[in-house]
Design an enzyme around this catalytic site. Structure first.
Site, PDB file in Angstrom:
ATOM      1  N   MET A 247       8.990  23.358  47.116  1.00  0.00           N
ATOM      2  CA  MET A 247       9.410  22.145  47.806  1.00  0.00           C
ATOM      3  C   MET A 247       9.189  20.927  46.911  1.00  0.00           C
ATOM      4  SD  MET A 247      10.327  23.690  50.561  1.00  0.00           S
ATOM      5  CE  MET A 247      10.551  25.151  49.552  1.00  0.00           C
ATOM      6  N   ASP A 248       8.085  20.922  46.188  1.00  0.00           N
ATOM      7  CA  ASP A 248       7.842  19.843  45.228  1.00  0.00           C
ATOM      8  C   ASP A 248       8.923  19.822  44.152  1.00  0.00           C
ATOM      9  OD1 ASP A 248       5.529  19.143  46.545  1.00  0.00           O
ATOM     10  OD2 ASP A 248       4.235  19.317  44.795  1.00  0.00           O
TER      11      ASP A 248
END
Length: 376
Positions: free
Chosen positions: A170-171
């Site tokens: 997600m980062d």
């Protein structure tokens, strides 16, 4: 060789962990001067403390930190101190881009929000990462967003629990979204002279990346579920098989021609003519039968030999590699950042420009509190 595309650009990184720093390294690799402004009150980027058991306790550049901090200068400031804030403002006057990862409201408290910095430098482009958007004050953590965005639910074996992915995806997705937004903002500034605010959140980046799994629900009314490495609409695609020598490979057979070639290599051409398996639509409906037929056939081969035959007929297939295996690949070798006396890093820039070679990038910086530097 031409000058780096972002030569003479100054980027201030008011971000920590992975998403924001990945964007900072991206610009550093393309020639920008990137100053990583670290929090002097807490000892800098928290990932300086995230160490493997095999790493020295006193290192301030552990492997995790090195994943996203090549090519930068470190400058430690306590923005709650008036003198330090003034030093940051002096840098802002010269900056092209600020990358920030404060939760909503915190940048305003520290007086480093977009409106404040824009009053100092009207041409500034400010990229702000949050967990859930500017209207939600929660801090964003990759593992939590993996769960909330459906990725964790979809990842894992059908009869197993939801499983977090082994990287902070997600980062990384958010970093790519921010890179794209900043590049668009740079283009706009080139045309209009105006700076801008670019906002991106972990959750929205994750939702965007649901891609076909999201539209399986939105368009087809099919709620996706855990399938291991199988694909919901292609068979065999993502399927993992074991070979005679105990090794594993994956197939990614995307169309019927490739399936016929696979069957030819395995010596079962009639299997591809069977009405139950001759089209992808039917193979999806008979998924288990296809796998039951293929497993014993593939088990008769050594992996490298089978892969050579499949590649010769352009059947998509590959070895299931360990991470050490990966870094033996020539493509992986070209992705390494290397400096004498320093362990290698990994490039953020994976594309190649025909008119520009990779520039040399400095290794991840040690933590430098400016006050300690002055005393030294």
């Amino acid at each position: 060789m031409q000058d780096p595309i972002f030569k003479n650009m100054l980027v201030l990184e008011l971000a920590s962990v992975l998403a924001g720093p990945s964007v900072g390294q991206f610009f550093a690799e393309l020639g920008a001067q990137v100053i990583k402004v670290e929090n002097a009150a807490t000892g800098g980027d928290v990932t300086r403390t995230w160490k493997l058991p095999t790493e020295p306790a006193d290192t301030d550049t552990p492997a995790y930190f090195c994943a996203a901090n090549w090519g930068k200068e470190s400058f430690a400031l306590d923005l709650l101190q008036e003198e330090d804030l003034a030093e940051l403002y002096a840098l802002v006057k010269l900056a092209d881009i600020v990358i920030a990862s404060y939760k909503p409201g915190d940048a305003e408290k520290l007086q480093v929000d977009y409106d404040t910095l824009k009053s100092i430098n009207p041409h500034l482009i400010y990229g702000h990462i949050t967990g859930y958007g500017p209207g939600d004050a929660r801090a964003g953590y990759d593992a939590v967003v993996q769960a909330e965005s459906g990725f964790m639910y979809l990842n894992g074996e059908p009869d197993g629990p939801p499983t977090k992915m082994p990287v902070a995806l997600m980062d990384l997705l958010t970093a790519h979204q921010l890179k794209e937004g900043l590049l668009v903002a740079l283009l706009q500034r080139e045309r209009t002279g105006q700076g801008s605010l670019v906002q991106v959140s972990l959750l929205e980046s994750a939702i965007s990346a649901l891609a076909n799994q999201g539209t399986n629900y939105l368009v087809a009314g099919y709620p996706p579920k855990r399938m291991g490495s199988e694909h919901p609409t292609i068979v065999p695609y993502g399927s993992v098989y074991t070979t005679q020598d105990g090794k594993q490979l994956v197939l990614a057979v995307g169309d019927d021609r490739q399936f016929r070639r696979l069957c030819r290599v395995l010596g079962v051409e009639d299997f591809a003519l069977d009405e139950r398996y001759s089209t992808n639509y039917n193979r999806v409906r008979h998924r288990e039968e296809v796998n039951e037929q293929l497993r014993p056939l593939i088990l008769q081969w050594e992996r490298n030999t089978l892969l050579q035959h499949l590649h010769a007929l352009h059947v998509p297939a590959g070895a299931v590699n360990t991470v050490p295996d990966v870094f033996q690949l020539p493509q992986a070798q070209s992705m390494l950042l290397q400096r004498e006396g320093v362990k290698p890093g990994i490039r953020q820039v994976a594309f190649k420009l025909a008119w520009q070679e990779h520039t040399e990038v400095s290794p991840p910086p040690s933590y430098k509190d400016k006050r300690n530097s002055e005393q030294g």
